[in-house]
Every structure is written in C-alpha cells, then in structure tokens.
Design a protein around this motif. Sequence first.
Motif, PDB file in Angstrom:
ATOM      1  N   LEU A  99       0.819  -1.216   0.000  1.00 38.96           N
ATOM      2  CA  LEU A  99       0.000   0.000   0.000  1.00 38.96           C
ATOM      3  C   LEU A  99       0.854   1.269   0.000  1.00 38.96           C
ATOM      4  N   ASP A 100       2.179   1.101   0.060  1.00 33.86           N
ATOM      5  CA  ASP A 100       3.122   2.226   0.041  1.00 33.86           C
ATOM      6  C   ASP A 100       2.808   3.212   1.166  1.00 33.86           C
ATOM      7  N   LEU A 101       2.648   2.668   2.383  1.00 35.05           N
ATOM      8  CA  LEU A 101       2.320   3.489   3.538  1.00 35.05           C
ATOM      9  C   LEU A 101       3.571   3.831   4.331  1.00 35.05           C
ATOM     10  N   PRO A 102       3.673   5.055   4.826  1.00 30.29           N
ATOM     11  CA  PRO A 102       4.814   5.415   5.667  1.00 30.29           C
ATOM     12  C   PRO A 102       4.754   4.685   7.004  1.00 30.29           C
ATOM     13  N   ALA A 103       5.896   4.653   7.695  1.00 28.12           N
ATOM     14  CA  ALA A 103       6.009   3.878   8.932  1.00 28.12           C
ATOM     15  C   ALA A 103       5.141   4.426  10.061  1.00 28.12           C
ATOM     16  N   ASP A 104       4.737   5.700   9.986  1.00 26.52           N
ATOM     17  CA  ASP A 104       3.988   6.290  11.096  1.00 26.52           C
ATOM     18  C   ASP A 104       2.482   6.032  11.027  1.00 26.52           C
ATOM     19  N   ILE A 105       2.017   5.338   9.986  1.00 27.78           N
ATOM     20  CA  ILE A 105       0.593   4.978   9.906  1.00 27.78           C
ATOM     21  C   ILE A 105       0.419   3.549  10.416  1.00 27.78           C
ATOM     22  N   PRO A 106      -0.303   3.364  11.520  1.00 27.10           N
ATOM     23  CA  PRO A 106      -0.452   2.026  12.102  1.00 27.10           C
ATOM     24  C   PRO A 106      -1.231   1.069  11.196  1.00 27.10           C
ATOM     25  N   ILE A 107      -0.798  -0.192  11.191  1.00 28.03           N
ATOM     26  CA  ILE A 107      -1.541  -1.263  10.528  1.00 28.03           C
ATOM     27  C   ILE A 107      -1.809  -2.336  11.572  1.00 28.03           C
ATOM     28  N   VAL A 108      -3.076  -2.730  11.724  1.00 30.10           N
ATOM     29  CA  VAL A 108      -3.452  -3.710  12.738  1.00 30.10           C
ATOM     30  C   VAL A 108      -4.263  -4.832  12.110  1.00 30.10           C
ATOM     31  N   ASP A 109      -4.319  -5.956  12.807  1.00 28.13           N
ATOM     32  CA  ASP A 109      -5.160  -7.076  12.390  1.00 28.13           C
ATOM     33  C   ASP A 109      -6.510  -6.997  13.084  1.00 28.13           C
ATOM     34  N   CYS A 110      -7.534  -7.544  12.445  1.00 27.23           N
ATOM     35  CA  CYS A 110      -8.844  -7.592  13.091  1.00 27.23           C
ATOM     36  C   CYS A 110      -9.709  -8.656  12.442  1.00 27.23           C
ATOM     37  N   ASP A 111     -10.792  -8.976  13.122  1.00 27.68           N
ATOM     38  CA  ASP A 111     -11.878  -9.766  12.560  1.00 27.68           C
ATOM     39  C   ASP A 111     -13.130  -8.924  12.751  1.00 27.68           C
ATOM     40  N   ALA A 112     -13.609  -8.323  11.673  1.00 23.72           N
ATOM     41  CA  ALA A 112     -14.724  -7.366  11.765  1.00 23.72           C
ATOM     42  C   ALA A 112     -15.987  -7.978  12.336  1.00 23.72           C
ATOM     43  N   ARG A 113     -16.054  -9.305  12.377  1.00 22.02           N
ATOM     44  CA  ARG A 113     -17.239  -9.973  12.914  1.00 22.02           C
ATOM     45  C   ARG A 113     -17.258  -9.981  14.436  1.00 22.02           C
ATOM     46  N   GLU A 114     -16.082  -9.752  15.055  1.00 22.25           N
ATOM     47  CA  GLU A 114     -15.944  -9.851  16.502  1.00 22.25           C
ATOM     48  C   GLU A 114     -15.942  -8.461  17.141  1.00 22.25           C
ATOM     49  N   ARG A 115     -16.811  -8.278  18.121  1.00 23.48           N
ATOM     50  CA  ARG A 115     -16.939  -6.975  18.778  1.00 23.48           C
ATOM     51  C   ARG A 115     -15.625  -6.521  19.415  1.00 23.48           C
ATOM     52  N   ASP A 116     -14.975  -7.392  20.181  1.00 24.99           N
ATOM     53  CA  ASP A 116     -13.736  -7.002  20.858  1.00 24.99           C
ATOM     54  C   ASP A 116     -12.644  -6.651  19.856  1.00 24.99           C
ATOM     55  N   SER A 117     -12.599  -7.384  18.749  1.00 21.38           N
ATOM     56  CA  SER A 117     -11.603  -7.121  17.723  1.00 21.38           C
ATOM     57  C   SER A 117     -11.848  -5.764  17.064  1.00 21.38           C
ATOM     58  N   SER A 118     -13.103  -5.473  16.769  1.00 20.26           N
ATOM     59  CA  SER A 118     -13.442  -4.179  16.167  1.00 20.26           C
ATOM     60  C   SER A 118     -13.186  -3.034  17.143  1.00 20.26           C
ATOM     61  N   LYS A 119     -13.460  -3.256  18.423  1.00 23.84           N
ATOM     62  CA  LYS A 119     -13.168  -2.232  19.437  1.00 23.84           C
ATOM     63  C   LYS A 119     -11.672  -1.954  19.499  1.00 23.84           C
ATOM     64  N   ALA A 120     -10.862  -3.008  19.376  1.00 22.55           N
ATOM     65  CA  ALA A 120      -9.410  -2.839  19.419  1.00 22.55           C
ATOM     66  C   ALA A 120      -8.928  -1.956  18.258  1.00 22.55           C
ATOM     67  N   VAL A 121      -9.581  -2.067  17.111  1.00 19.33           N
ATOM     68  CA  VAL A 121      -9.236  -1.219  15.968  1.00 19.33           C
ATOM     69  C   VAL A 121      -9.512   0.247  16.296  1.00 19.33           C
ATOM     70  N   LEU A 122     -10.654   0.518  16.908  1.00 20.01           N
ATOM     71  CA  LEU A 122     -11.001   1.894  17.261  1.00 20.01           C
ATOM     72  C   LEU A 122     -10.062   2.445  18.331  1.00 20.01           C
ATOM     73  N   VAL A 123      -9.651   1.580  19.256  1.00 22.14           N
ATOM     74  CA  VAL A 123      -8.677   1.997  20.270  1.00 22.14           C
ATOM     75  C   VAL A 123      -7.350   2.365  19.604  1.00 22.14           C
ATOM     76  N   ALA A 124      -6.945   1.553  18.620  1.00 19.66           N
ATOM     77  CA  ALA A 124      -5.705   1.835  17.892  1.00 19.66           C
ATOM     78  C   ALA A 124      -5.791   3.175  17.164  1.00 19.66           C
ATOM     79  N   LEU A 125      -6.955   3.463  16.580  1.00 23.11           N
ATOM     80  CA  LEU A 125      -7.147   4.753  15.908  1.00 23.11           C
ATOM     81  C   LEU A 125      -7.085   5.891  16.925  1.00 23.11           C
ATOM     82  N   ALA A 126      -7.743   5.709  18.084  1.00 30.08           N
ATOM     83  CA  ALA A 126      -7.737   6.746  19.118  1.00 30.08           C
ATOM     84  C   ALA A 126      -6.312   7.036  19.589  1.00 30.08           C
ATOM     85  N   ARG A 127      -5.512   5.991  19.749  1.00 30.08           N
ATOM     86  CA  ARG A 127      -4.119   6.183  20.164  1.00 30.08           C
ATOM     87  C   ARG A 127      -3.320   6.930  19.097  1.00 30.08           C
ATOM     88  N   HIS A 128      -3.597   6.601  17.843  1.00 32.56           N
ATOM     89  CA  HIS A 128      -2.904   7.279  16.745  1.00 32.56           C
ATOM     90  C   HIS A 128      -3.274   8.754  16.715  1.00 32.56           C
TER      91      HIS A 128
END
Length: 215
Positions: A161-190
């Motif tokens: 995706l030619d993304l710079p190092a300062d843009i976080p990339i995380v794993d998730c399973d969009a079907r799982e509530r806790d996994s999706s929440k973790a994505v939003l937490v990662a965005l909030a931290r960023h």
Amino acid sequence: MHSRTSDRPAGAQLSESARDGLKIVIVGGFGVGKTTMVRSVSEIRPLSTEETMTQAGVGIDDASQVQDKTTTTVAFDFGRISLNEQMVLYLFGAPGQERFWFLWDRLFMGTLGAVVLVDTNRLSDSWYAIDRLEHHGTPFIVARNNFGEPKHTLEEVRAALDLPADIPIVDCDARERDSSKAVLVALARHLYSLSTSSASSASSMSSSAVQESTA
C-alpha cells in the motif's frame, strides 16, 4: 432505497450528559466488511442503508471476489459508542462501490479520523480510500480484516500500500466486537499521538520565535 436495522436490541440510551460527539468513518473496498464492523461494535442497533444486489449491478459492481454477498450499502452505515458520560463516538461506514464514491467527500466532513479496512486478496481496492483521506488530510489507520490465516505479513501489506512507517496497521476480525473495538482503540491512540506531537511542535516553534525576538 430503504434503510433497515440489524437484529441487535436497541441498546443503551444516549446519556443526557453527553456533550461531545466524535465522528469516525470506516472506508474500504466493496464487500471488505465495513457494515459488519459497524454492526459488531455499535452499542445501539445500527442503521444500514442496504439494498439487495440484483442483475442490474452486473458489469458495474465487481462481485467476483465476494460471490456470497447478497446486499450492499448504497448510502452509509451508522452506529454509536459511548466513550464516557460526556463523549460519544459516531461511526459511519462508507459504501464501497465506485459508483457511490461521490458520497465520500461529504462523509469525510467533520471526521476526526478513519479506519481503512482492507482485504489482502484485494489490496488495490483500498487505494482510492487512502488517496481521498490523504487528499482531505484526514488521519487514518489500516485494519487488515482476516477471515482465515493471513497470507502476508503486516509489513508486506504496508509495502504493497506504500504506507509510511507512522501509519499504524493492525489485524482484526470485523465480525468480533472485541476485535473491532481494538481497531477503534488503535485509531484513538494514533490520533492522540498526532495531537500531542503537533502540540509539542507548536510549543517548540513558539519558543524559538520568542528566543529570536528577544535576541
């Protein structure tokens, strides 16, 4: 077009003390799991503007990689998460088909940040989303939606995706509530990291300016 809600119970009522609303947009290619993520994480029964896919879309929407998909978002999905008594996070899932991309610029208005949801089998579908976010200057992270064992490392995804190092990339399973929440937490931290970095830079510039003016 009609809107519908999921089968989830209505959920918690919005607190009367809620004063601050934060807007987050989830973008990505067609059928990548944006509606699924909004549904999995929302504390209320999400609003979805979905239509049944018909023969009219043949040759317009490329469904070759999502052959089990029977409905598609034609406006946006909407969900909500209460962060505390005063602060509420509003989630908007953007439509993925190219013919609805004209809606994205409006969805990005007032957006605090975004999640780019990607399918590693169709990474090129994410390029437009990343391009528009960069055009608007909207901070974002990338979430790899896994429906099985990943075929590539996150760094390989970053390179593709030619993304710079300062843009976080995380794993998730969009079907799982806790996994999706973790994505939003990662965005909030960023977003927090970006805000503190900007404040620090502004403070340094002000200090330099003061020193120069009194020299």
